[in-house]
Motif scaffolding. Structure first.
Motif, short mmCIF file in Angstrom:
data_model
loop_
_atom_site.label_atom_id
_atom_site.label_comp_id
_atom_site.label_asym_id
_atom_site.label_seq_id
_atom_site.Cartn_x
_atom_site.Cartn_y
_atom_site.Cartn_z
N THR A 122 0.84 -1.20 0.00
CA THR A 122 0.00 0.00 0.00
C THR A 122 0.87 1.24 0.00
OG1 THR A 122 -0.08 0.11 2.42
CG2 THR A 122 -1.79 -1.20 1.33
N PRO A 123 0.35 2.37 -0.49
CA PRO A 123 1.12 3.62 -0.50
C PRO A 123 1.43 4.08 0.91
CG PRO A 123 -0.78 3.76 -1.97
CD PRO A 123 -0.96 2.52 -1.14
N LYS A 124 2.50 4.84 1.07
CA LYS A 124 2.87 5.36 2.37
C LYS A 124 1.77 6.30 2.86
CE LYS A 124 6.94 7.10 4.79
NZ LYS A 124 8.35 7.53 4.62
N PRO A 125 1.33 6.17 4.11
CA PRO A 125 0.25 7.01 4.64
C PRO A 125 0.65 8.48 4.75
CG PRO A 125 0.56 5.05 5.98
CD PRO A 125 1.75 5.16 5.08
N GLU A 147 -0.33 7.21 13.53
CA GLU A 147 -0.58 5.79 13.81
C GLU A 147 -0.44 4.94 12.56
OE1 GLU A 147 -4.16 2.84 15.39
OE2 GLU A 147 -4.34 5.01 15.66
N GLY A 148 -1.09 5.39 11.48
CA GLY A 148 -1.02 4.64 10.23
C GLY A 148 0.39 4.56 9.70
N TRP A 153 2.52 1.22 8.90
CA TRP A 153 3.04 1.02 7.55
C TRP A 153 4.56 0.76 7.60
CZ3 TRP A 153 6.62 3.16 4.24
CH2 TRP A 153 6.50 2.85 2.87
N GLU A 154 5.28 1.56 8.40
CA GLU A 154 6.74 1.41 8.49
C GLU A 154 7.11 0.07 9.10
OE1 GLU A 154 7.87 4.92 10.61
OE2 GLU A 154 7.98 6.16 8.79
N ALA A 155 6.33 -0.38 10.09
CA ALA A 155 6.59 -1.67 10.71
C ALA A 155 6.35 -2.79 9.70
CB ALA A 155 5.68 -1.86 11.93
#
Length: 207
Positions: A8-11, A17-18, A22-24
């Motif tokens: 998915t695209p980077k938030p 939080e998102g 995403w990074e995790a």
């Protein structure tokens, strides 16, 4: 477990939080769904030694799944706002250039107005990747170096890897030497080498 590699695209930069989720997820790299499943089960057992995956969880009064039940991995989604409840920042986030432009031209809205968190329209437009809107705001004298909690417009544009917006901001006088609340430069919050290089070159040019 459900989707495999991060797809998915980077938030949004302001979706703290998102972004962490995403990074995790991104950091897991090429971990297989099976490996992720095993690690998830091990983590749950560590947090709740009495948990037994063979026993289905009971739904609470509001129909929510209890701890140990199905986990939905969803990134930040903004709630739908009724048209009559929208403010200028909502129109900015959804890239309604016509509405934002008319509001500014009619003097109903100051181009540098800030929301309750101190974020200006330019911050939101940069964060969402709305290049045309960023250009419109700059044409109407938006403060390119306006800061919110020591965060300038370059930071969200850099972090979300919008190369063309970073370039536009720099051409409009954005200062790449401004630090954010954690003492980081815009070049330090991005994984895009092209953006880092451009910011470093611009900084060297100013020096």
């Amino acid at each position: 477990v459900k989707f495999g590699n991060c797809n998915t695209p980077k938030p949004s930069f302001f979706d703290f939080e998102g972004k962490q989720k995403w990074e995790a997820w991104k950091a897991l790299g090429d971990s297989s769904p099976h490996q992720a499943m095993q690690e998830y089960i091990a983590t749950v057992k560590k947090l709740d030694p009495s948990w037994n995956p063979q026993i289905p969880e009971k739904r609470g009064k509001e129909g929510k799944i209890g701890f140990g039940g199905p986990v939905v991995s969803s990134l930040y989604q903004e709630e739908t706002i009724r048209e009559e409840d929208k403010n200028i920042f909502d129109y900015c986030r959804e890239n309604n250039i016509d509405h934002v432009t008319k509001a500014i031209q009619s003097k109903k809205v100051d181009v540098n107005v800030k929301d309750e968190e101190g974020r200006a329209l330019l911050h939101w437009a940069c964060d969402r990747g709305h290049k045309e809107l960023v250009s419109v705001l700059l044409q109407h004298a938006a403060d390119v170096n306006s800061q919110v909690t020591d965060l300038c417009s370059l930071s969200p544009a850099s972090a979300c890897e919008f190369f063309d917006i970073v370039e536009l901001l720099l051409k409009s006088g954005a200062d790449p030497t401004l630090l954010d609340q954690e003492g980081c430069l815009a070049e330090e919050v991005t994984d895009c080498k092209a953006i880092t290089s451009m910011l470093q070159q611009h900084t060297a040019g100013k020096a």
